[in-house]
Design a protein around this motif. Structure first.
Motif, PDB file in Angstrom:
ATOM      1  N   ASN A 246       0.860  -1.172   0.000  1.00  0.00           N
ATOM      2  CA  ASN A 246       0.000   0.000   0.000  1.00  0.00           C
ATOM      3  C   ASN A 246       0.903   1.231   0.000  1.00  0.00           C
ATOM      4  O   ASN A 246       2.100   1.108  -0.274  1.00  0.00           O
ATOM      5  CB  ASN A 246      -1.006  -0.018   1.161  1.00  0.00           C
ATOM      6  CG  ASN A 246      -0.382   0.133   2.529  1.00  0.00           C
ATOM      7  OD1 ASN A 246       0.794   0.432   2.682  1.00  0.00           O
ATOM      8  ND2 ASN A 246      -1.173  -0.089   3.550  1.00  0.00           N
ATOM      9  N   GLN A 247       0.358   2.391   0.298  1.00  0.00           N
ATOM     10  CA  GLN A 247       1.157   3.613   0.234  1.00  0.00           C
ATOM     11  C   GLN A 247       2.228   3.674   1.315  1.00  0.00           C
ATOM     12  O   GLN A 247       3.171   4.441   1.199  1.00  0.00           O
ATOM     13  CB  GLN A 247       0.261   4.859   0.283  1.00  0.00           C
ATOM     14  CG  GLN A 247      -0.412   5.112   1.618  1.00  0.00           C
ATOM     15  CD  GLN A 247      -1.745   4.391   1.767  1.00  0.00           C
ATOM     16  OE1 GLN A 247      -2.038   3.412   1.084  1.00  0.00           O
ATOM     17  NE2 GLN A 247      -2.570   4.863   2.689  1.00  0.00           N
ATOM     18  N   TRP A 248       2.134   2.840   2.356  1.00  0.00           N
ATOM     19  CA  TRP A 248       3.070   2.891   3.475  1.00  0.00           C
ATOM     20  C   TRP A 248       4.108   1.784   3.489  1.00  0.00           C
ATOM     21  O   TRP A 248       5.218   1.976   3.962  1.00  0.00           O
ATOM     22  CB  TRP A 248       2.297   2.824   4.802  1.00  0.00           C
ATOM     23  CG  TRP A 248       1.463   4.029   5.027  1.00  0.00           C
ATOM     24  CD1 TRP A 248       0.126   4.154   4.763  1.00  0.00           C
ATOM     25  CD2 TRP A 248       1.902   5.285   5.509  1.00  0.00           C
ATOM     26  NE1 TRP A 248      -0.289   5.420   5.070  1.00  0.00           N
ATOM     27  CE2 TRP A 248       0.787   6.139   5.535  1.00  0.00           C
ATOM     28  CE3 TRP A 248       3.132   5.782   5.931  1.00  0.00           C
ATOM     29  CZ2 TRP A 248       0.862   7.447   5.962  1.00  0.00           C
ATOM     30  CZ3 TRP A 248       3.199   7.091   6.363  1.00  0.00           C
ATOM     31  CH2 TRP A 248       2.086   7.904   6.376  1.00  0.00           C
ATOM     32  N   LEU A 249       3.725   0.595   3.012  1.00  0.00           N
ATOM     33  CA  LEU A 249       4.646  -0.537   3.147  1.00  0.00           C
ATOM     34  C   LEU A 249       4.440  -1.551   2.040  1.00  0.00           C
ATOM     35  O   LEU A 249       3.486  -1.482   1.273  1.00  0.00           O
ATOM     36  CB  LEU A 249       4.467  -1.201   4.521  1.00  0.00           C
ATOM     37  CG  LEU A 249       3.082  -1.680   4.933  1.00  0.00           C
ATOM     38  CD1 LEU A 249       2.806  -3.074   4.429  1.00  0.00           C
ATOM     39  CD2 LEU A 249       2.974  -1.647   6.434  1.00  0.00           C
ATOM     40  N   GLU A 250       5.355  -2.501   1.990  1.00  0.00           N
ATOM     41  CA  GLU A 250       5.256  -3.633   1.062  1.00  0.00           C
ATOM     42  C   GLU A 250       5.877  -4.840   1.749  1.00  0.00           C
ATOM     43  O   GLU A 250       6.712  -4.700   2.640  1.00  0.00           O
ATOM     44  CB  GLU A 250       5.957  -3.331  -0.253  1.00  0.00           C
ATOM     45  CG  GLU A 250       7.408  -2.975  -0.114  1.00  0.00           C
ATOM     46  CD  GLU A 250       8.026  -2.479  -1.411  1.00  0.00           C
ATOM     47  OE1 GLU A 250       9.249  -2.284  -1.408  1.00  0.00           O
ATOM     48  OE2 GLU A 250       7.317  -2.294  -2.412  1.00  0.00           O
ATOM     49  N   GLY A 251       5.432  -6.034   1.336  1.00  0.00           N
ATOM     50  CA  GLY A 251       5.986  -7.220   1.960  1.00  0.00           C
ATOM     51  C   GLY A 251       5.328  -8.489   1.484  1.00  0.00           C
ATOM     52  O   GLY A 251       4.636  -8.510   0.462  1.00  0.00           O
ATOM     53  N   THR A 252       5.563  -9.554   2.240  1.00  0.00           N
ATOM     54  CA  THR A 252       4.986 -10.858   1.943  1.00  0.00           C
ATOM     55  C   THR A 252       4.393 -11.437   3.226  1.00  0.00           C
ATOM     56  O   THR A 252       4.890 -11.180   4.325  1.00  0.00           O
ATOM     57  CB  THR A 252       6.039 -11.852   1.403  1.00  0.00           C
ATOM     58  OG1 THR A 252       7.062 -12.029   2.390  1.00  0.00           O
ATOM     59  CG2 THR A 252       6.653 -11.362   0.112  1.00  0.00           C
TER      60      THR A 252
END
Length: 183
Positions: A110-116
């Motif tokens: 999203n606009q704040w973070l990325e991950g799995t």
């Protein structure tokens, strides 16, 4: 006057520390697990049913299908949640791995973070199922990484709380105990 000077020095040190954290601490992990008194198939089915998310995901508001079909690798959808201030925030998820009754893995952003995120489902052999949830994520900038550092224990608690709500949902509703009556 000295008090004001020291006050601003302390504030400056705190801000510089947060900036340093945001620059150097960019990878975060969250883990949660729980054992549920139900079959692996049942636990997986409830966990993977978007119609039931509202019953166990905190602040869940809805799901919008963006691409593909459910349980199809590459399937993309947008989860909507309410923030503490009452605003709606979103999280886009793309299905990366799927093994029925065993594993669901998503890439998310999203606009704040990325991950799995990866959820594994294991039959314990004694009529219960263990869910292990593992998330790897990072902020999309210095400020986001500093905030994630400050909120990391809250994130862990949130995932564990969701799994506890899932456990209660499954264990408190035993569909196999319902009688079927023809109308």
């Amino acid at each position: 006057m000295k008090f004001v000077k020291y006050f601003f020095i302390v504030i400056g040190v705190i801000l510089l520390t947060l900036v340093a954290i945001g620059i150097f601490k960019t990878d975060y992990q969250s883990k949660a697990s729980i054992e549920i008194d139900a079959s692996q198939q049942q636990v997986f089915a409830v966990y993977n049913n978007p119609l039931l998310y509202t019953h166990w995901m905190t602040n869940y508001q809805g799901l919008e299908q963006l691409e593909g079909q459910m349980n199809e690798i590459g399937n993309k959808h947008r989860l909507k949640f309410t923030t503490g201030s009452g605003e709606i925030t979103t999280l886009d998820q793309t299905l990366a791995e799927f093994k029925a009754n065993e594993l669901i893995s998503y890439n998310y952003e999203n606009q704040w973070l990325e991950g799995t995120s990866k959820a594994t489902f294991t039959d314990t052999g004694n009529g219960t199922t263990k869910i292990d949830l593992h998330l790897d994520y990072s902020g999309r900038g210095i400020v986001q990484n500093a905030l994630l550092f400050l909120l990391s224990s809250t994130v862990d608690q949130g995932h564990q709380h969701n799994l506890e709500q899932l456990k209660a949902l499954i264990e408190d509703s035993k569909p196999e105990e319902l009688e079927y009556t023809a109308e």
